[in-house]
Design a protein around this motif. Structure first.
Motif, mmCIF file in Angstrom:
data_model
loop_
_atom_site.group_PDB
_atom_site.id
_atom_site.type_symbol
_atom_site.label_atom_id
_atom_site.label_comp_id
_atom_site.label_asym_id
_atom_site.label_seq_id
_atom_site.Cartn_x
_atom_site.Cartn_y
_atom_site.Cartn_z
ATOM 1 N N ASN A 440 0.839 -1.208 0.000
ATOM 2 C CA ASN A 440 0.000 0.000 0.000
ATOM 3 C C ASN A 440 0.872 1.255 0.000
ATOM 4 O OD1 ASN A 440 -2.511 -1.082 -0.083
ATOM 5 N ND2 ASN A 440 -2.970 -0.843 2.097
ATOM 6 N N LYS A 443 2.311 1.713 -3.308
ATOM 7 C CA LYS A 443 1.261 2.035 -4.291
ATOM 8 C C LYS A 443 0.841 3.503 -4.193
ATOM 9 C CE LYS A 443 -2.918 0.046 -3.829
ATOM 10 N NZ LYS A 443 -4.019 -0.914 -4.009
ATOM 11 N N PHE A 444 0.687 4.000 -2.935
ATOM 12 C CA PHE A 444 0.155 5.356 -2.765
ATOM 13 C C PHE A 444 1.255 6.422 -2.617
ATOM 14 C CE2 PHE A 444 -3.355 2.604 -1.249
ATOM 15 C CZ PHE A 444 -4.302 2.984 -2.187
ATOM 16 N N ASP A 473 5.263 6.249 4.967
ATOM 17 C CA ASP A 473 5.505 6.671 3.579
ATOM 18 C C ASP A 473 5.316 8.170 3.446
ATOM 19 O OD1 ASP A 473 2.744 7.418 2.721
ATOM 20 O OD2 ASP A 473 2.317 5.290 3.055
ATOM 21 N N ILE A 478 -4.169 10.204 3.861
ATOM 22 C CA ILE A 478 -5.593 9.825 3.953
ATOM 23 C C ILE A 478 -6.316 10.923 4.739
ATOM 24 C CG2 ILE A 478 -7.211 8.027 4.747
ATOM 25 C CD1 ILE A 478 -4.558 6.224 4.918
ATOM 26 N N ILE A 486 -11.213 2.996 6.531
ATOM 27 C CA ILE A 486 -10.357 2.250 5.592
ATOM 28 C C ILE A 486 -10.074 0.824 6.042
ATOM 29 C CG2 ILE A 486 -9.191 4.193 4.433
ATOM 30 C CD1 ILE A 486 -6.882 3.753 6.456
ATOM 31 N N THR A 491 -13.566 -1.187 1.461
ATOM 32 C CA THR A 491 -13.649 0.271 1.606
ATOM 33 C C THR A 491 -12.336 0.921 1.203
ATOM 34 O OG1 THR A 491 -15.099 -0.096 3.463
ATOM 35 C CG2 THR A 491 -14.263 2.130 3.201
ATOM 36 N N GLN A 492 -12.455 1.917 0.339
ATOM 37 C CA GLN A 492 -11.280 2.699 -0.046
ATOM 38 C C GLN A 492 -11.533 4.138 0.387
ATOM 39 O OE1 GLN A 492 -11.127 1.569 -4.303
ATOM 40 N NE2 GLN A 492 -9.387 0.285 -3.711
ATOM 41 N N ALA A 493 -10.454 4.934 0.476
ATOM 42 C CA ALA A 493 -10.615 6.278 1.029
ATOM 43 C C ALA A 493 -11.600 7.115 0.210
ATOM 44 C CB ALA A 493 -9.261 6.967 1.133
ATOM 45 N N ILE A 497 -9.812 6.425 -5.906
ATOM 46 C CA ILE A 497 -8.668 5.545 -5.603
ATOM 47 C C ILE A 497 -8.644 4.351 -6.548
ATOM 48 C CG2 ILE A 497 -7.739 3.932 -3.852
ATOM 49 C CD1 ILE A 497 -7.117 6.659 -2.925
ATOM 50 N N GLY A 503 -7.083 -1.979 -6.812
ATOM 51 C CA GLY A 503 -7.244 -2.511 -5.443
ATOM 52 C C GLY A 503 -8.681 -2.904 -5.154
ATOM 53 N N THR A 504 -8.841 -3.652 -4.066
ATOM 54 C CA THR A 504 -10.163 -4.195 -3.723
ATOM 55 C C THR A 504 -10.719 -3.609 -2.433
ATOM 56 O OG1 THR A 504 -9.067 -5.925 -2.486
ATOM 57 C CG2 THR A 504 -9.660 -6.444 -4.752
ATOM 58 N N GLY A 505 -9.866 -2.986 -1.660
ATOM 59 C CA GLY A 505 -10.325 -2.497 -0.349
ATOM 60 C C GLY A 505 -10.398 -3.616 0.678
ATOM 61 N N GLY A 507 -7.350 -5.396 1.651
ATOM 62 C CA GLY A 507 -6.029 -5.568 2.276
ATOM 63 C C GLY A 507 -5.970 -5.150 3.732
ATOM 64 N N LEU A 508 -6.458 -3.946 4.047
ATOM 65 C CA LEU A 508 -6.358 -3.474 5.439
ATOM 66 C C LEU A 508 -7.304 -4.246 6.363
ATOM 67 C CD1 LEU A 508 -5.929 0.412 5.176
ATOM 68 C CD2 LEU A 508 -4.224 -1.302 5.792
ATOM 69 N N SER A 532 1.665 8.787 5.314
ATOM 70 C CA SER A 532 0.941 7.982 6.310
ATOM 71 C C SER A 532 1.914 7.110 7.080
ATOM 72 C CB SER A 532 -0.058 7.047 5.614
ATOM 73 O OG SER A 532 -0.799 7.743 4.653
HETATM 74 P P1 ADP Z 1 -6.788 -1.419 -1.419
HETATM 75 O O1 ADP Z 1 -5.367 -1.019 -1.210
HETATM 76 O O2 ADP Z 1 -6.944 -2.704 -2.135
HETATM 77 O O3 ADP Z 1 -7.648 -0.334 -1.935
HETATM 78 P P2 ADP Z 1 -6.767 -1.597 1.464
HETATM 79 O O4 ADP Z 1 -7.762 -2.201 2.379
HETATM 80 O O5 ADP Z 1 -5.369 -2.103 1.518
HETATM 81 O O6 ADP Z 1 -7.377 -1.744 0.024
HETATM 82 O O7 ADP Z 1 -6.753 -0.063 1.713
HETATM 83 C C1 ADP Z 1 -7.976 0.642 1.833
HETATM 84 C C2 ADP Z 1 -7.795 2.085 1.470
HETATM 85 O O8 ADP Z 1 -6.993 2.734 2.456
HETATM 86 C C3 ADP Z 1 -7.082 2.302 0.185
HETATM 87 O O9 ADP Z 1 -7.964 2.183 -0.918
HETATM 88 C C4 ADP Z 1 -6.585 3.723 0.366
HETATM 89 O O10 ADP Z 1 -7.627 4.625 0.113
HETATM 90 C C5 ADP Z 1 -6.253 3.773 1.851
HETATM 91 N N1 ADP Z 1 -4.819 3.515 2.113
HETATM 92 C C6 ADP Z 1 -4.275 2.376 2.601
HETATM 93 N N2 ADP Z 1 -2.937 2.525 2.763
HETATM 94 C C7 ADP Z 1 -2.646 3.773 2.371
HETATM 95 C C8 ADP Z 1 -1.424 4.525 2.311
HETATM 96 N N3 ADP Z 1 -0.232 4.032 2.687
HETATM 97 N N4 ADP Z 1 -1.514 5.798 1.850
HETATM 98 C C9 ADP Z 1 -2.688 6.327 1.491
HETATM 99 N N5 ADP Z 1 -3.858 5.676 1.515
HETATM 100 C C10 ADP Z 1 -3.834 4.426 1.951
#
Ligand code: ADP
Length: 693
Positions: A440, A443-444, A473, A478, A486, A491-493, A497, A503-505, A507-508, A532
């Motif tokens: 993540n 990616k971000f 990072d 966010i 999140i 759920t994505q922010a 995104i 992404g699928t939302g 991972g977290l 973040s």
């Molecule tokens: P995905 O990455 O597949 O979208 P996650 O559950 O890993 O799903 O993350 C959910 C959301 O949290 C992301 O879509 C993003 O909006 C936010 N996010 C997670 N990690 C970061 C990060 N390091 N910097 C910014 N936003 C983040």
């Protein structure tokens, strides 16, 4: 009126006294011989013609017993008894006619003109005077000392009789009360029986619940209400014996009604003891709880059904995952091979890149879905093996190296657990957590850096440490109002995104749940446009041995075959042709030759030749599977005293326990499909180098 004792201390009021008198419930009751006899004795002993047991009511004297007079009551006003009450336990007035207190008294001055009075107070244990036992005579006179003593003794006898009456009355009342309860408890069967099980009490509740009338059951054996298979009176007695200290046993079982129908009752069995403490019978109190029992059984059945459905779902997921991952292996592998082939036009390169990206994200989605289903089905089983935290972080850094380079970011590791290098836990799941956070972060983040900081702190016991892994990072950050959501599934922010970063939302959500399953927490700090920091804290026990290193380097020290043909030949055991093509092409590109076995049986026969540097063994195959084939190969090697060949399992299953299953049948290592070509190359190169050394 308050009466004072000698030390002028208030000891009772008239209201207390009258209240005490009422407790005996004696006023206006018929004559009783016990009291008559005492009055008679008092008259005889004192040689007096009149004797009275006189109780002082609020406005009258009432005589419980009277000798020498037919009077039953007398006005309280001017009475001798009232005047003398509270003045000691015995009052003797030799001549009342000359005592000014009695000048209005009709007994003294009228007919019969009683001039002598001696009264012993009728006093309760609490010191409340209820009246007098008195003797009267027409002639003025005295009492001898002996007569005084006897009169007082007789007064105490009156009180004993009064107490006895009261206790008997209370007992009768509580028995009536108990009977009322026993009889009116329609929902409770109350049954008493003797030691032989002969019924002595059978209340209306028992009639209602069992259908037998009390006249059917009293004097009969209680056994008819028990089902033969689970209950006899003997069983009850045994249970009581085991609960001997309490003399009470919980009693829950099936019973039979008169009409033969069965019902489930819950209650207690209480033993009844005689004065020597011997059991003389039992009282059973029971309530029909069939509806509750049925509901419980239905709930258990529903839970079992749900658990079975869950197992079916997990099985289904495992199979689907295998079915999807097997062709995905071919798709990813072949797109990688295509990307390596030359010459390619820029357009073709673009197509292949898109193909690789799509295949990668499809695989990530399958993995995430599989993970979240397992987590929701609570089928995640955590390993407890020694591992090195720093090594996990370094592995993640090397896995991410390509992407970090593509984005020109710096990626660093800070801190370590200096004192304790290895911990006990689940390295695979911890790697997954660190990998999710790092991927993540990368990616971000478009410019700047990503870092992992490891720290260990005390966690309440010398054997336990609170490890913290912070992934920081300098990415997009966010928004504050999204920080809580999140971590929720899917759920994505914000909606842009997915468009920009994919992404699928999930991972977290997976990361958070995994951290929690390990007893840990996750938190995030973030500023939009600045970056973040995700911090995971997990309590882990310290590993005392250096086993972590041993495990990680197991493949290095694996006993390898020295009689391999030049060029290092690998036996590739795989029944799915496209995967043979993928793995085969990679093996060649790594500089290995290979032979193919398309099922377990073939693999066993080919392995017996002893020509292979290693065997890449697919686990799930038609016919004999990879696990059985490995067991046969190991058995053959043992029998023929051959050094064991390195066997690396390959499986498209991605469930917990796959690796354990592979290792438990004698494989040396495990690789999940679709495999990462670099990982496979690394494992095989280590082997080749070990042979060369
Ligand atoms: P995905 O990455 O597949 O979208 P996650 O559950 O890993 O799903 O993350 C959910 C959301 O949290 C992301 O879509 C993003 O909006 C936010 N996010 C997670 N990690 C970061 C990060 N390091 N910097 C910014 N936003 C983040």
């Amino acid at each position: 009126m308050k009466v004072m004792d000698n030390e002028t201390r208030a000891i009772w009021t008239e209201a207390d006294r009258l209240n005490a008198l009422r407790q005996y419930d004696i006023l206006d009751t018929p004559a009783e011989s016990d009291f008559d006899d005492i009055a008679q004795l008092a008259a005889e002993i004192c040689g007096a013609p009149v004797s009275l047991i006189s109780l002082i009511d609020h406005d009258r004297l009432w005589f419980k017993a009277a000798v020498g007079t037919d009077a039953k009551v007398s006005p309280r006003e001017h009475s001798i008894c009232t005047n003398l009450i509270g003045h000691g336990d015995l009052c003797v007035i030799p001549d009342t006619s000359i005592d000014s207190r009695f000048e209005q008294n009709p007994f003294v001055h009228g007919n019969p003109g009683l001039h002598f009075y001696a009264g012993a107070t009728l006093e309760t244990d609490e010191g409340l005077p209820l009246g007098m036992l008195c003797v009267l005579d027409e002639q003025p006179r005295q009492l001898t000392e002996r007569q005084r003593l006897m009169l007082k003794a007789l007064a105490r006898q009156v009180m004993t009789q009064l107490e006895l009456r009261r206790v008997l009355k209370q007992k009768r009342q509580s028995e009536e009360y108990l009977n009322l309860i026993v009889e009116s408890a329609r929902d409770f069967a109350i049954i008493s029986m003797d030691i032989e099980g002969i019924v002595t009490t059978w209340n209306s509740g028992a009639e209602h619940i069992f259908g037998y009338k009390s006249e059917d059951m009293i004097g009969q054996c209680v056994a008819v209400i028990f089902t033969q298979e689970d209950c006899t009176l003997k069983a009850h007695s045994l249970e009581l014996a085991t609960a001997a200290e309490l003399g009470r046993a919980a009693d829950e079982r099936w019973h039979v009604r008169k009409d033969g129908s069965r019902f489930y009752a819950s209650g207690i069995m209480q033993s009844m003891l005689n004065e020597q403490g011997e059991i003389i019978g039992y009282t059973k109190i029971a309530r029909d709880i069939t509806a509750q029992k049925n509901a419980e059984e239905a709930m258990i059945a529903a839970r079992n059904y749900a658990e079975a459905a869950n197992i079916a779902k997990t099985d289904f997921l495992a199979n689907m995952s295998h079915e999807i991952r097997t062709p995905m292996n071919a798709v990813i592998g072949l797109s990688n091979i295509l990307a390596m082939s030359q010459p390619l036009t820029p357009k073709q390169k673009d197509y292949i890149r898109t193909l690789q990206l799509s295949a990668d994200s499809l695989l990530a989605l399958i993995n995430d879905l599989l993970d979240i289903s397992k987590i929701e089905a609570r089928t995640v089983e955590l390993e407890a093996t020694p591992f090195s935290l720093t090594q996990i972080a370094q592995e993640v850094i090397s896995m991410m190296a390509v992407r970090v380079k593509e984005k020109s970011l710096s990626f660093t590791l800070h801190g370590e657990c200096v004192e304790h290098k290895s911990f006990i836990g689940d390295p695979t799941r911890l790697r997954q957590i660190v990998l999710n956070l790092c991927s993540n972060a990368i990616k971000f983040t478009n410019h700047g850096s990503v870092s992992i900081a490891i720290d260990c702190a005390a966690a309440g016991s010398p054997e336990l440490k609170m490890i913290s892994i912070a992934v920081r990072d300098t990415g997009i950050g966010i928004a504050a109002d999204k920080l809580a959501t999140i971590f929720e599934k899917f759920t994505q922010a914000d909606s842009s995104i997915n468009r920009k970063y994919g992404g699928t939302g999930l991972g977290l959500a997976i990361t958070k749940t995994l951290a929690e399953i390990m007893g840990g927490t996750i938190e995030v700090e973030s500023t939009v446009g600045v970056g973040s920091c995700f911090t995971v804290r997990i309590p882990l026990p310290i590993a005392h041995s250096e086993k972590a290193e041993v495990i990680e380097t197991a493949i290095l020290t694996a006993d390898v075959r020295n009689d391999a043909q030049s060029g290092h030949c690998i036996l590739l055991v795989e029944d799915y042709a496209p995967n043979v093509m993928v793995a085969g092409t990679f093996l060649e590109s790594f500089g290995f030759s290979y032979n193919v076995a398309s099922n377990g049986m073939e693999a066993v026969e080919m392995a017996k030749t002893g020509h292979y540097t290693a065997i890449l063994m697919d686990v799930q195959m038609h016919g004999m599977n990879g696990l059985e084939a490995t067991q046969l190969i190991r058995a053959y090697e043992k029998k023929s005293a051959l050094a064991p060949v390195t066997i690396i399992g390959m499986t498209a299953h991605a469930l917990t326990g796959d690796k354990e299953r592979c290792l438990s049948v004698g494989m040396d290592d495990y690789i999940s499909k679709p495999f990462n070509p670099d990982e496979l190359n690394q494992k095989l190169s280590i082997l080749r180098d070990a042979i060369a050394a």
